[in-house]
Design a protein around this motif. Structure first.
Motif, PDB file in Angstrom:
ATOM      1  N   ARG A 286      -1.871 -13.298  -0.603  1.00 26.52           N
ATOM      2  CA  ARG A 286      -1.590 -14.408  -1.523  1.00 26.52           C
ATOM      3  C   ARG A 286      -2.546 -14.414  -2.715  1.00 26.52           C
ATOM      4  O   ARG A 286      -2.243 -14.997  -3.751  1.00 26.52           O
ATOM      5  N   LEU A 287      -3.706 -13.780  -2.561  1.00 28.00           N
ATOM      6  CA  LEU A 287      -4.706 -13.753  -3.629  1.00 28.00           C
ATOM      7  C   LEU A 287      -4.489 -12.602  -4.620  1.00 28.00           C
ATOM      8  O   LEU A 287      -5.136 -12.570  -5.660  1.00 28.00           O
ATOM      9  N   VAL A 288      -3.600 -11.673  -4.273  1.00 25.25           N
ATOM     10  CA  VAL A 288      -3.313 -10.545  -5.161  1.00 25.25           C
ATOM     11  C   VAL A 288      -2.236 -10.983  -6.147  1.00 25.25           C
ATOM     12  O   VAL A 288      -1.171 -11.448  -5.752  1.00 25.25           O
ATOM     13  N   SER A 289      -2.529 -10.828  -7.424  1.00 25.63           N
ATOM     14  CA  SER A 289      -1.591 -11.277  -8.455  1.00 25.63           C
ATOM     15  C   SER A 289      -0.305 -10.443  -8.446  1.00 25.63           C
ATOM     16  O   SER A 289      -0.288  -9.297  -7.993  1.00 25.63           O
ATOM     17  N   THR A 290       0.759 -11.034  -8.954  1.00 27.34           N
ATOM     18  CA  THR A 290       2.044 -10.339  -9.054  1.00 27.34           C
ATOM     19  C   THR A 290       1.906  -9.096  -9.921  1.00 27.34           C
ATOM     20  O   THR A 290       2.471  -8.042  -9.602  1.00 27.34           O
ATOM     21  N   LYS A 291       1.144  -9.202 -10.982  1.00 30.83           N
ATOM     22  CA  LYS A 291       0.921  -8.055 -11.881  1.00 30.83           C
ATOM     23  C   LYS A 291       0.246  -6.904 -11.122  1.00 30.83           C
ATOM     24  O   LYS A 291       0.659  -5.745 -11.243  1.00 30.83           O
ATOM     25  N   GLN A 292      -0.781  -7.224 -10.332  1.00 32.16           N
ATOM     26  CA  GLN A 292      -1.481  -6.192  -9.563  1.00 32.16           C
ATOM     27  C   GLN A 292      -0.568  -5.597  -8.480  1.00 32.16           C
ATOM     28  O   GLN A 292      -0.629  -4.399  -8.222  1.00 32.16           O
ATOM     29  N   LYS A 293       0.288  -6.418  -7.888  1.00 31.35           N
ATOM     30  CA  LYS A 293       1.235  -5.907  -6.883  1.00 31.35           C
ATOM     31  C   LYS A 293       2.225  -4.935  -7.520  1.00 31.35           C
ATOM     32  O   LYS A 293       2.556  -3.900  -6.938  1.00 31.35           O
TER      33      LYS A 293
ATOM     34  N   ARG B 223       2.144   3.598  -5.119  1.00 28.76           N
ATOM     35  CA  ARG B 223       2.414   3.810  -3.692  1.00 28.76           C
ATOM     36  C   ARG B 223       3.459   2.818  -3.208  1.00 28.76           C
ATOM     37  O   ARG B 223       3.588   1.715  -3.735  1.00 28.76           O
ATOM     38  N   GLU B 224       4.172   3.220  -2.184  1.00 25.31           N
ATOM     39  CA  GLU B 224       5.232   2.370  -1.620  1.00 25.31           C
ATOM     40  C   GLU B 224       4.670   1.141  -0.917  1.00 25.31           C
ATOM     41  O   GLU B 224       5.228   0.050  -0.992  1.00 25.31           O
ATOM     42  N   ALA B 225       3.555   1.337  -0.203  1.00 23.68           N
ATOM     43  CA  ALA B 225       2.920   0.258   0.568  1.00 23.68           C
ATOM     44  C   ALA B 225       1.493   0.683   0.897  1.00 23.68           C
ATOM     45  O   ALA B 225       1.140   1.850   0.724  1.00 23.68           O
ATOM     46  N   PRO B 226       0.670  -0.246   1.390  1.00 22.62           N
ATOM     47  CA  PRO B 226      -0.683   0.137   1.804  1.00 22.62           C
ATOM     48  C   PRO B 226      -0.651   1.223   2.880  1.00 22.62           C
ATOM     49  O   PRO B 226       0.325   1.354   3.632  1.00 22.62           O
ATOM     50  N   ALA B 227      -1.723   1.981   2.949  1.00 19.10           N
ATOM     51  CA  ALA B 227      -1.803   3.129   3.865  1.00 19.10           C
ATOM     52  C   ALA B 227      -1.493   2.751   5.308  1.00 19.10           C
ATOM     53  O   ALA B 227      -0.792   3.480   6.009  1.00 19.10           O
TER      54      ALA B 227
ATOM     55  N   GLN C 200      -7.357  -5.273  -7.028  1.00 16.57           N
ATOM     56  CA  GLN C 200      -7.067  -6.401  -6.143  1.00 16.57           C
ATOM     57  C   GLN C 200      -6.486  -5.950  -4.797  1.00 16.57           C
ATOM     58  O   GLN C 200      -6.948  -6.417  -3.748  1.00 16.57           O
ATOM     59  N   PRO C 201      -5.495  -5.050  -4.768  1.00 17.12           N
ATOM     60  CA  PRO C 201      -5.025  -4.572  -3.468  1.00 17.12           C
ATOM     61  C   PRO C 201      -6.120  -3.840  -2.675  1.00 17.12           C
ATOM     62  O   PRO C 201      -6.179  -3.956  -1.452  1.00 17.12           O
TER      63      PRO C 201
END
Length: 170
Positions: free
Chosen positions: A38-45, A52-56, A143-144
């Motif tokens: 929830r703390l990661v901004s939409t822009k950073q996402k 990458r498709e998703a976190p490792a 952020q991620p």
């Protein structure tokens, strides 16, 4: 400075404690992932999804399952592979953490923070990029990456909590 005493050295079940710590820590880290996301901004996402498709951790289960089976997985199969990887990851890292904390007691300080930071860099900075599961940390938005480091800190703190409970219970 006072030396650190680790009661788990005298425990009769350090392997079981390590495995339990890893599994509990995995559940805690899953919760922290949802919270910290929830703390990661939409822009950073969006920037993250471009590299990458998703976190490792989310990619590893399907990645290894597809390699082992030699074929692409369906969505339900990917979900099962993620769950299986989470259990294996928890058990494996729980045992590694348990062994290292017994050998190097200073790793237990500050709820395991001296373990958590290198743990993050080992997993997300070295292992995942080397295996091709995730790009290098320099390509991932900050952020991620900070969220993932927070997950590793939560994982380690939970594992430490289980070890300390086990030490008190004996």
């Amino acid at each position: 400075m006072r030396p650190i005493k680790i009661d788990i050295l005298e425990s009769r079940h350090p392997v079981l404690t390590g495995m339990a710590a890893g599994l509990v820590a995995g559940l805690v880290a899953a919760g922290s992932d949802r919270l910290l996301d929830r703390l990661v901004s939409t822009k950073q996402k969006r920037r993250d999804r471009r590299v990458r498709e998703a976190p490792a951790h989310q990619m590893a289960g399907p990645y290894f399952a597809e390699k082992l089976m030699g074929r692409r997985l369906s969505k339900p199969a990917k979900k099962r592979a993620r769950a299986a990887f989470s259990v294996i990851y928890g058990l494996g890292w729980g045992l590694i953490h348990s062994g290292l904390r017994r050998k190097f007691p200073r790793l237990c300080r500050y709820a395991g923070l001296p373990f958590a930071i290198p743990f993050f860099f080992a997993c997300d900075g070295v292992i995942a990029p080397t295996l091709g599961i995730s790009p290098n940390l320099r390509r991932i938005p900050w952020q991620p990456s900070a969220k993932e480091m927070g997950n590793h800190i939560a994982w380690t703190a939970a594992a430490e909590f289980v070890h300390r409970l086990a030490a008190r219970a004996r």
